[in-house]
Design an enzyme around this catalytic site. Structure first.
Site, mmCIF file in Angstrom:
data_model
loop_
_atom_site.group_PDB
_atom_site.id
_atom_site.type_symbol
_atom_site.label_atom_id
_atom_site.label_comp_id
_atom_site.label_asym_id
_atom_site.label_seq_id
_atom_site.Cartn_x
_atom_site.Cartn_y
_atom_site.Cartn_z
ATOM 1 N N GLY A 14 0.813 -1.214 0.000
ATOM 2 C CA GLY A 14 0.000 0.000 0.000
ATOM 3 C C GLY A 14 0.847 1.266 0.000
ATOM 4 N N LYS A 46 9.801 -11.258 -3.105
ATOM 5 C CA LYS A 46 10.433 -12.331 -3.869
ATOM 6 C C LYS A 46 11.433 -11.865 -4.913
ATOM 7 C CE LYS A 46 6.237 -15.029 -3.500
ATOM 8 N NZ LYS A 46 5.392 -13.805 -3.327
ATOM 9 N N LYS A 141 9.365 -0.035 10.439
ATOM 10 C CA LYS A 141 9.870 0.153 11.802
ATOM 11 C C LYS A 141 10.848 -0.939 12.232
ATOM 12 C CE LYS A 141 5.426 0.407 12.962
ATOM 13 N NZ LYS A 141 4.699 1.110 11.911
ATOM 14 N N VAL A 167 7.025 6.796 12.743
ATOM 15 C CA VAL A 167 6.226 7.203 13.907
ATOM 16 C C VAL A 167 5.236 8.285 13.467
ATOM 17 C CG1 VAL A 167 6.270 8.201 16.227
ATOM 18 C CG2 VAL A 167 8.170 6.765 15.467
ATOM 19 N N ALA A 169 3.162 8.273 10.930
ATOM 20 C CA ALA A 169 3.069 8.401 9.461
ATOM 21 C C ALA A 169 3.702 9.712 8.989
ATOM 22 C CB ALA A 169 1.620 8.257 9.001
ATOM 23 N N GLY A 222 -12.697 0.046 9.200
ATOM 24 C CA GLY A 222 -11.414 -0.187 8.544
ATOM 25 C C GLY A 222 -10.241 0.413 9.308
ATOM 26 N N ASP A 236 2.629 -2.661 18.187
ATOM 27 C CA ASP A 236 2.970 -1.638 17.190
ATOM 28 C C ASP A 236 3.313 -0.309 17.883
ATOM 29 O OD1 ASP A 236 3.092 -0.788 14.338
ATOM 30 O OD2 ASP A 236 1.472 0.540 14.996
ATOM 31 N N LYS A 240 7.018 1.908 18.022
ATOM 32 C CA LYS A 240 7.162 3.355 17.841
ATOM 33 C C LYS A 240 7.801 3.977 19.080
ATOM 34 C CE LYS A 240 3.211 3.498 14.727
ATOM 35 N NZ LYS A 240 1.756 3.657 14.648
#
Ligand SMILES: NC(=O)c1ccc[n+]([C@@H]2O[C@H](COP(=O)([O-])OP(=O)(O)OC[C@H]3O[C@@H](n4cnc5c(N)ncnc54)[C@H](OP(=O)(O)O)[C@@H]3O)[C@@H](O)[C@H]2O)c1
Ligand SMILES: *[C@@H]1O[C@H](CO)[C@@H](O)[C@H](O)[C@H]1NC(C)=O
Length: 377
Positions: A14, A46, A141, A167, A169, A222, A236, A240
């Site tokens: 993404g 890969k 990270k 950290v 974004a 989402g 997560d 950070k």
């Protein structure tokens, strides 16, 4: 005559794809600034696609967009072979090739390795690239939260590394802290809500909603990882926090951080299915957290899931905070960070805004790349 900034992108998910799109759509803006981002290679888990002659050639824009299309359709990069003048390398060959290009370009035209993967496998390549005079830019990270030895190596040329998007974004967290620290203003406390998911969950609890309700609606919106426990574990946030603590000079590892998970061991993914967790497990957590919310509210406080970094400590978990503080006022999925130093003593420096999303994260990476332009001849 514009200055070329050569780069290899590792990771085409993404964030990586959004970065390629930003690079292509910023061509005329960058031309006005006298720079040109020259993408010589792109890799996924890969394979590596690399210009046959990395010294003179780059991957053309229409091809970069084709890479984005193929990857969003779930194809591997290797399916793009035969498109133009570049090589496809697989597995260990691709790692070797990146190091070859780094050795070749690092000391001549300069090269930035841009890590938008979510893997620890990039660490050996990044550490070698540092020794070869390359720049490194990371949204990933993992490299900075591995051993102290890897960390020391990666940051050994501070001007050659940027990692703003690790950290908050695209929020200017790392850049702000570096400016404060380099002016000799000691940062003695950072407290921050660095998970969009947990920021949303904790602030919704104030209205009297149940944890189970809120987690389910966060998932539907989402905001969460596919398995919400990946957010609720606090891991997560801990990564950070570790990056921030190390930036302040603490020589600690992930294991040294006290992390409060919002679910108990017996509901861990290895023990309980995601359906059982969302269906029945979560309900068992409602009462305790509801009691904590009510208790805090008696003192004019609210619960926030934060990292707290002080002179020699680093913790991640739920804290009671004043309702009228920047963190207490947090609503929705924003990140909020309060920084206390000599200059920001009573009133903290506050950094707030969207702390996730492919677009903002990739924009942070792009700004990092543009920021190292002076290191390119
Ligand atoms: N999305 C956000 O909002 C956000 C915010 C801040 C930071 N970040 C960080 O940004 C990074 C990228 O996030 P994302 O959402 O784009 O992740 P993602 O969609 O999972 O994409 C990861 C990409 O990395 C590739 N990859 C895995 N191992 C690799 C290796 N050894 N070498 C090169 N590429 C490798 C994967 O290859 P395959 O395609 O072959 O699987 C995939 O293309 C992560 O570290 C994430 O923590 C993301
Ligand atoms: C980021 O990109 C991934 C892959 O294209 C997509 O599944 C996800 O929904 C995107 N996230 C956001 C917040 O746009």
């Amino acid at each position: 005559m514009s200055k070329n900034i050569s780069l290899i992108l590792m990771g085409c998910g993404g964030v990586g794809r959004q970065l390629l799109q930003h690079i292509v759509s910023c061509r005329s803006l960058h031309a006005k600034q006298g720079i040109h981002l020259r993408v010589v290679g792109v890799s996924d888990s890969k394979s590596l696609l690399v210009a046959s002659d990395a010294f003179t050639m780059e991957l053309p824009d229409d091809f970069l967009l084709e890479v984005c299309r193929a990857k969003s359709n779930g194809a591997s990069l290797s399916t793009l072979s035969g498109y133009g003048e570049f090589q496809v390398l697989v597995n260990s060959e691709s790692t070797k090739k990146i190091v070859d290009v780094a050795a070749f370009l690092g000391k001549s035209t300069g090269l930035a390795l841009v890590d938008c993967s979510a893997s620890s496998d990039t660490i050996p390549v990044l550490t070698q690239a540092v020794d070869l005079d390359c720049c490194i830019v990371m949204a990933n990270k993992k490299p900075l939260t591995s051993t102290m030895e890897d960390y020391d190596k990666l940051v050994s040329h501070p001007r050659h590394i940027r990692h703003e998007s690790t950290v908050g974004a695209g929020l200017p967290v790392i850049a702000s802290l570096n400016r404060i620290l380099s002016s000799g203003d000691p940062v003695h406390r950072i407290i921050g809500s660095l998970s969009g998911t947990l920021g949303y969950v904790m602030s919704e609890l104030e209205g009297g909603k149940l944890l189970s309700q809120v987690v389910r609606s966060a998932k539907n919106l989402g905001y969460t990882e596919p398995d919400p426990r990946d957010d609720l574990s606090g891991m997560d946030v801990a990564r950070k926090a570790l990056i921030l603590a190390r930036l302040l000079g603490q020589r600690i590892n992930l294991d040294d951080i006290k992390i409060e998970s919002l679910y108990p061991e017996e509901m861990a993914p290895s023990v309980m299915s995601i359906e059982d967790f969302l269906g029945s497990g979560l309900l068992l957590l409602d009462k305790n957290i509801q009691e904590r919310v009510s208790k805090a509210s008696l003192d004019g406080k609210v619960l926030r899931y934060v990292c707290v970094i002080e002179d020699s400590s680093c913790e991640v978990g739920i804290q009671e905070l004043p309702k009228d503080s920047a963190l207490g006022r947090l609503r929705g999925s924003d990140n909020v960070l309060e920084v206390y130093s000599r200059c920001y003593k009573d009133q903290p420096l506050v950094i707030q805004g969207a702390g996730a999303g492919n677009d903002t994260t990739a924009a942070g990476v792009l700004a990092d790349i543009v920021d190292i332009q002076d290191l390119f001849p």
